[in-house]
Design an enzyme around this catalytic site. Structure first.
Site, short mmCIF file in Angstrom:
data_model
loop_
_atom_site.label_atom_id
_atom_site.label_comp_id
_atom_site.label_asym_id
_atom_site.label_seq_id
_atom_site.Cartn_x
_atom_site.Cartn_y
_atom_site.Cartn_z
N SER A 77 42.43 -17.63 -64.15
CA SER A 77 43.14 -16.35 -63.99
C SER A 77 43.79 -15.91 -65.28
CB SER A 77 44.20 -16.49 -62.89
OG SER A 77 43.60 -16.77 -61.65
N HIS A 117 37.60 -19.21 -57.89
CA HIS A 117 38.29 -19.21 -56.60
C HIS A 117 37.31 -18.96 -55.45
CE1 HIS A 117 41.73 -17.89 -59.29
NE2 HIS A 117 42.25 -18.94 -58.67
N LYS A 132 39.08 -28.20 -62.31
CA LYS A 132 39.55 -27.79 -63.65
C LYS A 132 40.97 -28.29 -63.89
CE LYS A 132 40.69 -23.47 -64.40
NZ LYS A 132 42.11 -23.52 -64.84
N HIS A 149 38.94 -15.05 -59.24
CA HIS A 149 37.69 -14.93 -59.99
C HIS A 149 36.64 -15.76 -59.27
CE1 HIS A 149 38.77 -18.90 -61.42
NE2 HIS A 149 39.89 -18.42 -61.95
N GLU A 150 35.47 -15.88 -59.88
CA GLU A 150 34.36 -16.57 -59.21
C GLU A 150 34.68 -18.03 -58.93
OE1 GLU A 150 31.14 -16.74 -57.08
OE2 GLU A 150 31.80 -14.88 -58.04
#
Length: 296
Positions: free
Chosen positions: A188, A37, A151, A34-35
């Protein structure tokens, strides 16, 4: 973009790049990109000449079989995204490549102390699995830089400690959490949420911000703050998993010497486990004034 499933071929290509004097930045992932990553990939691009991304759902770090089986796998879409980012090399090994003798016979790496506290206490073996696979990937790729998302705060701390302890000549770079418009940390696992669960998911980030505001407002009864936050999550039909408020450097209990805290939170929505964290300053203006008066 070149894709490799075998270790030897990837190593040979990286050696060729290094013989040409090029630097390498590495982004290890478990796929379903996703953004967040892609932000890591962009950071890697800033740091080095060559970007290597791995996509490997590591069975050693999962403490629940259903979580491993349900982890989203979207290899074709992932490769398309990485092509769009101009990534040079992608490593997509199978478990048989990474653990040819099986998990039971695999030499492991474990960082003492930090691997067994907080999230590690409730997920035995998780950080051992993380440390082992990251060490193997570092050994294969031999990067100059490695980018990880903030995160997974405790995971990043474990990897930094491991890199220091093993004297690895790799700069570990933390990259800020990327969020959806409603504040939910990108993950994810978010793709496993139902429509209703997705609507409720931002409550985790809102509750975290409430904790931060409460502490900044002067509350230092941390156990009580955690109880109140737990009630807020339950009121929104989230199942609280863990909430910790600890010293950002030691991940231990906050003391009078602590200058920053980190809020670490996790909760379940259905079968999906969400995590988040926030760092905040503990040195208030009042404390600074007291220090100045004492100095005088």
């Amino acid at each position: 973009m070149q894709t490799f499933a075998e270790i030897a071929a990837l190593r040979e290509q990286i050696k060729q790049f290094k013989r040409d004097g090029r630097t390498v930045a590495f982004v290890p992932t478990m796929g379903n990109l996703h953004e967040g990553h892609l932000t890591l990939v962009k950071k890697a691009r800033e740091l080095a000449d060559i970007v290597v991304v791995s996509i490997f759902v590591n069975p050693m770090q999962f403490d629940r079989a259903d979580d491993l089986n349900n982890y989203p796998r979207t290899l074709e879409a992932d490769l398309n995204k990485l092509t769009g980012e101009g990534v040079e090399l992608v490593f997509t090994p199978t478990p048989e490549v990474m653990y040819p003798d099986g998990l039971d016979k695999q030499t492991f790496v474990e960082v003492p102390g930090i691997s067994h506290m907080l999230e590690g206490a409730s997920r035995p073996g998780h950080f051992r699995g993380v440390s082992t696979i990251v060490t193997k990937l570092f050994n294969i790729v031999q990067p100059d830089f490695a980018c990880f998302g903030e995160k997974d705060f405790q995971q990043l701390a474990v990897i930094r400690q491991m890199t220091t302890d093993l004297a690895l000549d790799i700069e570990v770079v933390g990259v800020a959490t990327v969020r959806e418009m409603d504040g939910l940390a990108m993950s994810s696992r978010n793709s496993n949420l139902t429509i209703d669960e997705r609507q409720r998911a931002p409550v985790l980030a809102r509750t975290m911000r409430w904790i931060s505001s409460a502490i900044r407002g002067g509350r230092d009864d941390y156990a009580s703050v955690i109880e109140d936050a737990t009630d807020q999550l339950r009121a929104a039909d989230l199942q609280p998993d863990e909430i910790f408020i600890c010293d950002v450097k030691t991940l231990q209990a906050i003391t009078s010497e602590s200058t920053q805290a980190v809020i670490l939170m996790s909760a379940f929505l259905g079968k999906t486990r969400l995590i988040d964290n926030q760092v905040l300053d503990l040195v208030s203006e009042t404390k600074e004034e007291v220090k100045e008066e004492t100095a005088e």
